[in-house]
Design a protein around this motif. Structure first.
Motif, PDB file in Angstrom:
ATOM      1  N   PRO A   1       0.765  -1.190   0.093  1.00 41.38           N
ATOM      2  CA  PRO A   1      -0.044   0.159  -0.123  1.00 41.38           C
ATOM      3  C   PRO A   1       0.936   1.120  -0.103  1.00 41.38           C
ATOM      4  O   PRO A   1       0.361   2.304  -0.160  1.00 41.38           O
ATOM      5  N   ALA A   2       2.288   1.101   0.068  1.00 45.52           N
ATOM      6  CA  ALA A   2       3.249   2.385   0.087  1.00 45.52           C
ATOM      7  C   ALA A   2       3.250   2.745  -1.198  1.00 45.52           C
ATOM      8  O   ALA A   2       3.727   3.897  -1.667  1.00 45.52           O
ATOM      9  N   VAL A   3       2.857   1.811  -2.283  1.00 48.74           N
ATOM     10  CA  VAL A   3       3.243   2.403  -3.567  1.00 48.74           C
ATOM     11  C   VAL A   3       2.056   2.815  -4.144  1.00 48.74           C
ATOM     12  O   VAL A   3       0.819   2.278  -4.157  1.00 48.74           O
ATOM     13  N   THR A   4       1.981   3.864  -4.795  1.00 48.19           N
ATOM     14  CA  THR A   4       0.819   4.627  -5.478  1.00 48.19           C
ATOM     15  C   THR A   4       1.298   5.096  -6.673  1.00 48.19           C
ATOM     16  O   THR A   4       2.615   5.186  -7.142  1.00 48.19           O
ATOM     17  N   ASN A   5       0.240   5.589  -7.434  1.00 46.43           N
ATOM     18  CA  ASN A   5       0.596   6.228  -8.724  1.00 46.43           C
ATOM     19  C   ASN A   5       1.512   7.556  -8.717  1.00 46.43           C
ATOM     20  O   ASN A   5       2.406   7.707  -9.764  1.00 46.43           O
ATOM     21  N   THR A   6       1.582   8.145  -7.739  1.00 45.12           N
ATOM     22  CA  THR A   6       2.358   9.375  -7.175  1.00 45.12           C
ATOM     23  C   THR A   6       3.757   8.896  -6.681  1.00 45.12           C
ATOM     24  O   THR A   6       4.792   9.803  -6.773  1.00 45.12           O
ATOM     25  N   ILE A   7       3.728   7.900  -5.924  1.00 41.62           N
ATOM     26  CA  ILE A   7       5.101   7.487  -5.312  1.00 41.62           C
ATOM     27  C   ILE A   7       5.184   6.000  -5.932  1.00 41.62           C
ATOM     28  O   ILE A   7       4.636   4.962  -5.083  1.00 41.62           O
ATOM     29  N   TYR A   8       5.885   5.924  -6.648  1.00 40.30           N
ATOM     30  CA  TYR A   8       5.738   4.474  -7.445  1.00 40.30           C
ATOM     31  C   TYR A   8       7.485   4.041  -7.618  1.00 40.30           C
ATOM     32  O   TYR A   8       8.265   4.978  -8.000  1.00 40.30           O
ATOM     33  N   ALA A   9       7.698   2.722  -7.555  1.00 44.01           N
ATOM     34  CA  ALA A   9       8.921   2.310  -7.763  1.00 44.01           C
ATOM     35  C   ALA A   9       8.693   0.700  -8.535  1.00 44.01           C
ATOM     36  O   ALA A   9       7.586   0.031  -7.906  1.00 44.01           O
ATOM     37  N   THR A  10       9.175   0.651  -9.623  1.00 41.30           N
ATOM     38  CA  THR A  10       9.019  -0.459 -10.389  1.00 41.30           C
ATOM     39  C   THR A  10       9.256  -1.534  -9.717  1.00 41.30           C
ATOM     40  O   THR A  10      10.474  -1.998  -9.079  1.00 41.30           O
ATOM     41  N   GLY A  11       8.272  -2.699  -9.816  1.00 39.29           N
ATOM     42  CA  GLY A  11       8.361  -3.896  -9.164  1.00 39.29           C
ATOM     43  C   GLY A  11       8.086  -4.035  -7.658  1.00 39.29           C
ATOM     44  O   GLY A  11       8.440  -5.165  -6.968  1.00 39.29           O
ATOM     45  N   GLN A  12       7.600  -2.909  -7.057  1.00 37.58           N
ATOM     46  CA  GLN A  12       7.397  -2.990  -5.669  1.00 37.58           C
ATOM     47  C   GLN A  12       5.980  -2.990  -5.437  1.00 37.58           C
ATOM     48  O   GLN A  12       5.591  -2.856  -4.308  1.00 37.58           O
ATOM     49  N   GLU A  13       5.057  -3.319  -6.421  1.00 35.91           N
ATOM     50  CA  GLU A  13       3.751  -3.272  -6.114  1.00 35.91           C
ATOM     51  C   GLU A  13       3.216  -4.506  -4.923  1.00 35.91           C
ATOM     52  O   GLU A  13       2.264  -4.324  -4.299  1.00 35.91           O
ATOM     53  N   ALA A  14       3.732  -5.498  -5.477  1.00 38.77           N
ATOM     54  CA  ALA A  14       3.482  -6.670  -4.430  1.00 38.77           C
ATOM     55  C   ALA A  14       3.974  -6.639  -3.307  1.00 38.77           C
ATOM     56  O   ALA A  14       5.518  -6.237  -3.175  1.00 38.77           O
ATOM     57  N   MET A  15       3.390  -7.518  -2.280  1.00 39.44           N
ATOM     58  CA  MET A  15       4.251  -7.384  -0.720  1.00 39.44           C
ATOM     59  C   MET A  15       4.273  -8.865  -0.327  1.00 39.44           C
ATOM     60  O   MET A  15       3.261  -9.625  -0.552  1.00 39.44           O
ATOM     61  N   ALA A  16       5.444  -9.237   0.204  1.00 39.00           N
ATOM     62  CA  ALA A  16       5.418 -10.600   0.852  1.00 39.00           C
ATOM     63  C   ALA A  16       5.028 -10.558   1.940  1.00 39.00           C
ATOM     64  O   ALA A  16       5.350  -9.441   2.801  1.00 39.00           O
ATOM     65  N   TRP A  17       4.218 -11.338   2.445  1.00 41.51           N
ATOM     66  CA  TRP A  17       3.560 -11.378   3.739  1.00 41.51           C
ATOM     67  C   TRP A  17       4.451 -11.995   5.104  1.00 41.51           C
ATOM     68  O   TRP A  17       4.089 -11.732   6.290  1.00 41.51           O
ATOM     69  N   THR A  18       5.768 -12.228   4.774  1.00 43.40           N
ATOM     70  CA  THR A  18       6.620 -12.850   5.666  1.00 43.40           C
ATOM     71  C   THR A  18       7.929 -11.942   5.484  1.00 43.40           C
ATOM     72  O   THR A  18       8.130 -11.359   4.724  1.00 43.40           O
ATOM     73  N   MET A  19       8.685 -11.819   6.716  1.00 43.14           N
ATOM     74  CA  MET A  19      10.048 -11.372   6.922  1.00 43.14           C
ATOM     75  C   MET A  19      10.915 -12.133   5.913  1.00 43.14           C
ATOM     76  O   MET A  19      11.013 -13.316   5.633  1.00 43.14           O
ATOM     77  N   PRO A  20      12.077 -11.418   5.213  1.00 41.51           N
ATOM     78  CA  PRO A  20      13.066 -11.949   4.552  1.00 41.51           C
ATOM     79  C   PRO A  20      13.792 -13.012   5.421  1.00 41.51           C
ATOM     80  O   PRO A  20      13.786 -13.097   6.422  1.00 41.51           O
ATOM     81  N   PRO A  21      14.580 -13.779   4.870  1.00 45.18           N
ATOM     82  CA  PRO A  21      15.281 -14.696   5.620  1.00 45.18           C
ATOM     83  C   PRO A  21      16.065 -14.158   6.450  1.00 45.18           C
ATOM     84  O   PRO A  21      16.718 -12.953   6.117  1.00 45.18           O
ATOM     85  N   ALA A  22      16.644 -14.687   7.505  1.00 44.20           N
ATOM     86  CA  ALA A  22      17.241 -14.126   8.585  1.00 44.20           C
ATOM     87  C   ALA A  22      18.675 -14.078   8.305  1.00 44.20           C
ATOM     88  O   ALA A  22      19.219 -15.094   7.682  1.00 44.20           O
TER      89      ALA A  22
END
Length: 291
Positions: free
Chosen positions: A270-291
């Motif tokens: 939800p941080a990505v909008t049409n005015t604050i956009y970064a390619t490839g960042q639309e989707a969100m992983a629901w878990t933390m990255p590997p430790a």
């Protein structure tokens, strides 16, 4: 031969018979306000594939959903717990949503470890930030649903979920906790406060021993609805020792062979909008990255 010493607590990985807390279902009288609250304010994701009409909405939160069919408003007797990735962004969205939700029961308040949010129709949602010690590795999800129950019911509730549902359950710090999926629990908290009559809202679980739970419910006359080969329902939570009614909430019970079991859900950033956009960042992983 000497056995190797195990450095891990193996029982911590034991799950039990219930393996999915997939959704909480609450009727809403206004789909536009529901969109303003669940999608714009909370930052959840409307399911892009299923139930996309104007009479219902499925809102994705990690591996779980809110189901929001149109109808007279329903109110869960308790609180839904959410983990959301960024508190400051959440507060900004909540403030922005006032313009759409003024005149309703919508409200929010910052607390030390969460943001307490009330939906336009009075449902309580407790929004936490990611906390590996408390919620595991999720950054987006529904770690618990908490129910307000009458006094002197917790022991019977624990017996019900242990003996009928075959789910691990215990009383911890005065609250009954039932493990119903990896990292997800139902909790039951006793209260003297008057509670509204049960209005038909429901939760959905999935069982490995689908037939065993059905048999144990059936012998007590607790099956409320037979939906399909893969699904049935019950409403009454009773003390297995004496049949005393303890609480009511509909449980939609699915098998692990249900076509929708563990369906992969789309979650947006939800941080990505049409005015604050970064390619490839639309989707969100629901878990933390590997430790």
């Amino acid at each position: 031969m000497t056995r190797p010493e195990c450095p891990w607590t193996r029982t911590a990985e034991s799950l039990g018979n219930s393996v999915e807390l997939q959704h909480v279902n609450l009727r809403v009288p206004d789909q536009l306000k529901a969109t303003a609250f669940y999608i714009s304010a909370l930052g959840l994701t409307r399911d892009p594939y299923l139930v996309t009409g104007i009479d219902n909405m499925w809102a994705n939160a990690g591996v779980s959903q809110f189901h929001l069919p149109t109808g007279p408003a329903q109110r869960l007797r308790g609180t839904v717990g959410l983990v959301l990735p960024d508190r400051e962004q959440l507060l900004h969205r909540l403030q922005t949503a006032r313009r759409w939700l003024d005149g309703t029961m919508y409200a929010f308040e910052e607390r030390e470890d969460h943001v307490a949010v009330t939906c336009p129709w009075g449902n309580r949602i407790r929004c936490h930030g990611p906390d590996a010690d408390r919620f595991g590795r999720i950054v987006l999800g529904m770690p618990y649903v908490e129910f307000d129950v009458p006094p002197d019911t917790l022991d019977g509730i624990i017996r019900f979920y242990r003996e009928i549902v075959a789910a691990p359950a215990a009383i911890e710090n005065g609250v009954a906790r039932v493990l119903v999926a990896p990292g997800q629990v139902l909790t039951f908290r006793e209260t003297d406060a008057p509670q509204p009559a049960y209005d038909g809202h429901h939760i959905q679980l999935a069982f490995v021993d689908f037939g065993g739970v059905h048999a144990r419910l059936s012998e007590r006359g607790l099956i409320s609805q037979e939906d399909s080969q893969h699904q049935y329902r019950f409403i009454k939570v009773v003390d297995p020792d004496n049949g005393r009614l303890l609480f009511e909430v509909e449980h939609e019970c699915r098998s692990v062979t249900h076509p929708l079991f563990m369906r992969k859900l789309v979650n947006r950033n939800p941080a990505v909008t049409n005015t604050i956009y970064a390619t490839g960042q639309e989707a969100m992983a629901w878990t933390m990255p590997p430790a």
